[in-house]
Design an enzyme around this catalytic site. Sequence first.
Site, PDB file in Angstrom:
ATOM      1  N   HIS A 274      49.571  44.356  35.589  1.00  9.03           N
ATOM      2  CA  HIS A 274      48.387  44.873  36.277  1.00  9.03           C
ATOM      3  C   HIS A 274      48.061  43.996  37.486  1.00  9.03           C
ATOM      4  CE1 HIS A 274      44.192  46.675  36.167  1.00  9.03           C
ATOM      5  NE2 HIS A 274      44.002  45.588  36.901  1.00  9.03           N
ATOM      6  N   GLU A 275      47.991  42.676  37.260  1.00  8.02           N
ATOM      7  CA  GLU A 275      47.640  41.764  38.350  1.00  8.02           C
ATOM      8  C   GLU A 275      48.762  41.655  39.376  1.00  8.02           C
ATOM      9  OE1 GLU A 275      44.732  40.601  38.920  1.00  8.02           O
ATOM     10  OE2 GLU A 275      43.962  41.465  37.063  1.00  8.02           O
TER      11      GLU A 275
ATOM     12  N   HIS B  32      48.468  44.396  41.946  1.00 10.18           N
ATOM     13  CA  HIS B  32      47.504  44.050  43.003  1.00 10.18           C
ATOM     14  C   HIS B  32      48.141  43.111  44.025  1.00 10.18           C
ATOM     15  CE1 HIS B  32      44.028  45.931  41.231  1.00 10.18           C
ATOM     16  NE2 HIS B  32      44.040  45.170  40.150  1.00 10.18           N
TER      17      HIS B  32
END
Length: 396
Positions: free
Chosen positions: A67-68, A71
Amino acid sequence: MRQTARLGRLAGIPIGVHWSVLVIMLLLVQGLASVILPGGARGYPAAVYWGVAVIVAVLFLAALLAHELAHALVARHYGVRVRAITLWLLGGVSELDGEAPHARADLLIALAGPVVSLVGAGVFAAAAAGASASGAGPLAVTGLGWLAVVNAILGVFNLLPGAPLDGGRVLAAVLWWVRGDRAGARRAAGRAGTVLGGLLIAAGLVEVLLAANFGGLWLVVLGWFLALSAHAETTHVMLRKALAGVRVGDVMTTPAVCGYTSQSIADFVATVARRHPHRVFPVLDLDGRLVGLVSINRLAKVPRTDRERVRLGEVSAPVDRAHVLDPAAPLIDTAPALLAGGHRLAPVVTDGRLTGIMTSGDVARATELAELGITPDRGGGAATTSGSHAPADPAR
């Protein structure tokens, strides 16, 4: 967020964990081994449940990292430098150094994480279905199904419209795109985040008080964190706008309150510490060069009978432990840390010599003046306020 342990690099980005990850790992493993896995797959030995629970918890952390990383990679695609990714108690943090060049980039950076989480939920759901069809056993199906549900919740929850959640950043990007005002859009997302945090706190309290379910305490903690983080982001946006172009030297208090290495503790307390509101003071040598810092708390540990004999130079902390500022540095790079510290003080130094001091009060005053449309200017010591004092006499 400071990393407790460095795990390595992915795509050139430093990856680390905060110590609080251990807490969430222990809670996840305990819950999986004691409740989730036995509830979906009965009849296995306890050791098997615990072993599978560890594997599932590690896969969950890997999903958080993905998820990170999403980004971070999208941010880097748009020219935003990524300092590090840190996993911690409530998820992960991608530390970005810079701003997105336009609203579309901001939107895509914000959406990347939730999209990966939702895709991950689909992948785990498909894997659970495949495991069930192939007869892999209820334990594998239960673990994969739990990962699918949790990733779906992670993706959907992060899309709630309030900072600092990804949905808050989506809201800010859309408002920026529509209105053309980045700062105003971020303030609106921050206010939405504060409201969202309050709603979560209220929901948690209702669950605890009316349903007698202490699991609601997690909602209270999460809401409290969201509200505080949203307020911090709103404050940062306001500071960045108000303090644009202001230097540390424009705001610092000068001449600085200080002590000297040769000064006794008793004399320093009587002539300086008791008269000024600071809790920390710079310490200079007889040539006027900054050598360290001393706090009132540190002085209080010296026995009263020794304070006439012991000199400041003997109890001051080395200057290399201090947050030393350059008068030419932008104030916005320093303001958040000082404001968060309350009574924090930082020495301002030029060529090893104390030029002034910076406190949270100096930052607050500069912000208030900026909101009046006035640019603070106290560089060079030309002007002083009631909070500025001459250095102590080293001969005392």
